[in-house]
Design an enzyme around this catalytic site. Structure first.
Site, PDB file in Angstrom:
ATOM      1  N   ASP A 101       0.815  -1.220   0.000  1.00 52.75           N
ATOM      2  CA  ASP A 101       0.000   0.000   0.000  1.00 52.75           C
ATOM      3  C   ASP A 101       0.848   1.270   0.000  1.00 52.75           C
ATOM      4  OD1 ASP A 101       1.095  -0.172   2.473  1.00 52.75           O
ATOM      5  OD2 ASP A 101      -0.788  -0.151   3.590  1.00 52.75           O
ATOM      6  N   CYS A 132       4.888  -0.130   2.531  1.00 56.20           N
ATOM      7  CA  CYS A 132       5.457  -1.433   2.894  1.00 56.20           C
ATOM      8  C   CYS A 132       6.804  -1.310   3.607  1.00 56.20           C
ATOM      9  CB  CYS A 132       5.570  -2.335   1.667  1.00 56.20           C
ATOM     10  SG  CYS A 132       6.581  -1.653   0.326  1.00 56.20           S
ATOM     11  N   HIS A 155       8.716  -3.949  -3.764  1.00 57.49           N
ATOM     12  CA  HIS A 155       8.017  -4.178  -2.489  1.00 57.49           C
ATOM     13  C   HIS A 155       8.992  -4.659  -1.418  1.00 57.49           C
ATOM     14  CE1 HIS A 155       4.626  -5.201   0.135  1.00 57.49           C
ATOM     15  NE2 HIS A 155       5.249  -6.341   0.393  1.00 57.49           N
ATOM     16  N   HIS A 207      -3.566   5.375  -8.494  1.00 57.78           N
ATOM     17  CA  HIS A 207      -3.751   3.925  -8.605  1.00 57.78           C
ATOM     18  C   HIS A 207      -2.470   3.236  -8.166  1.00 57.78           C
ATOM     19  CE1 HIS A 207      -6.888   4.632 -12.070  1.00 57.78           C
ATOM     20  NE2 HIS A 207      -7.295   5.058 -10.882  1.00 57.78           N
TER      21      HIS A 207
END
Length: 344
Positions: free
Chosen positions: A157, A160, A267, A338
């Protein structure tokens, strides 16, 4: 008045005390700290607390004084020094071990007595050396293989990095709104040194960066990891699953502790030791856990659990737009808000 948020550091980990009133006594603060870090108070006691930078001992002569009178402020770090309640052993020595034998990864091992070497009693020097070497190799193999690291997956989100660091400190995955304080720490650090954190260094003006990093859409990276490593006084090691490299942030701070994150190109997740004991804070000198992290990184690379940020193709799962490379993905995220992407 809003309560104080205090960071606490122990020999085996870190934590945060939230909402502590200024009227709280030192005795109560110590008890809260020990309880937060799950320290058995019938076995261990707090012998000293260090505060400030450089850290200096707090006066613990009168534990009935309030923390307000001690001059503590929200955001301060308290370093707890522990001692055994009933032990008369020298500091750092564990009962049943030889004080001259160093601990490895928090596990003390007793040295062999003078009458035996690796379980072999013999007058044949060559046999002793041969068996000693064989036993040493077996121990090294065992020591490098008994550590099990687990990837603790946190939400993707845009927070991380911060969520992973918080997990390493507190052992809990929390919602991103609760780690906003890390973004504020980074913003305050950057704004306080505009010469160091220049536009050339940040890629945008100091003022714009400070506003940007506090938004929930801002991604954390190397700059943010380094700032948080220095702020929390802990080395943060990032395992890259594409290159299998280990990058040590805060390496030159001579910090006693380290935490480990794993990064796949877009990530961050936390790394936690599952065996032989569960923990997410390690000694910064623990080479065994670093070796284990390298092995894990190699395993992830072979499984292609990484994203090539220069040539990957992503699809936005919100609008269907396709992008190539990290820059296009970041640009799309900034313009549309987004953040739910999938590699094509």
């Amino acid at each position: 008045m809003t309560g104080l948020n205090l960071r606490i550091r122990f020999p085996d980990g870190q934590g945060v005390l939230k909402g502590i009133e200024g009227s709280t006594t030192l005795e109560s603060l110590i008890a809260k700290g020990l309880d937060t870090m799950n320290v058995k108070q019938d076995v261990k006691e707090c012998s000293q607390i260090l505060s400030g930078f450089p850290p200096k001992p707090l006066d613990m002569t009168d534990k009935s004084v309030t923390i307000e009178s001690l001059g503590l402020k929200s955001g301060d770090t308290l370093i707890f020094k522990l001692s055994d309640k009933t032990s008369s052993l020298p500091s750092g020595q564990v009962f049943g071990t030889n004080p001259s034998t160093p601990a490895q990864n928090g596990v003390e091992t007793a040295a062999p007595s003078n009458s035996e070497t690796n379980g072999i009693i013999t007058n044949d020097t060559n046999r002793v050396l041969e068996n000693s070497e064989e036993s040493l190799n077996k121990r090294l193999k065992t020591n490098s293989s008994d550590i099990v690291l687990k990837r603790v997956v946190v939400p993707a989100d845009n927070s991380c990095l911060f969520t992973s660091i918080n997990y390493c400190m507190c052992g809990e995955v929390i919602q991103s709104e609760h780690i906003q304080f890390m973004r504020e720490i980074i913003s305050a650090t950057v704004s306080s040194d505009q010469e160091k954190y220049s536009e050339a260094f940040l890629g945008k003006s100091n003022e714009k960066y400070c506003s940007w990093i506090q938004t929930k859409d801002a991604w954390g990276g190397a700059i943010e990891v380094q700032i948080l490593a220095e702020y929390f006084q802990v080395m943060i090691v990032v395992v890259d699953t594409q290159s299998v490299s280990l990058t040590k942030f805060g390496e030159f701070g001579n910090f006693d502790q380290m935490m480990m994150l794993i990064y796949d190109g877009i990530h961050y997740d936390a790394l936690c030791q599952q065996s032989p004991t569960r923990k997410s804070i390690f000694s910064s000198k623990d080479e065994r856990v670093l070796d284990t992290a390298r092995i894990l990184g190699e395993t992830e690379r072979k499984a292609h659990n990484y994203t090539d940020t220069t040539g990957f193709t992503l699809k936005c799962l919100v609008c269907g737009h396709k992008m190539k490379g990290q820059k296009e993905a970041q640009s799309h995220a900034m313009s549309t808000k987004h953040t739910n992407f999938s590699e094509v």
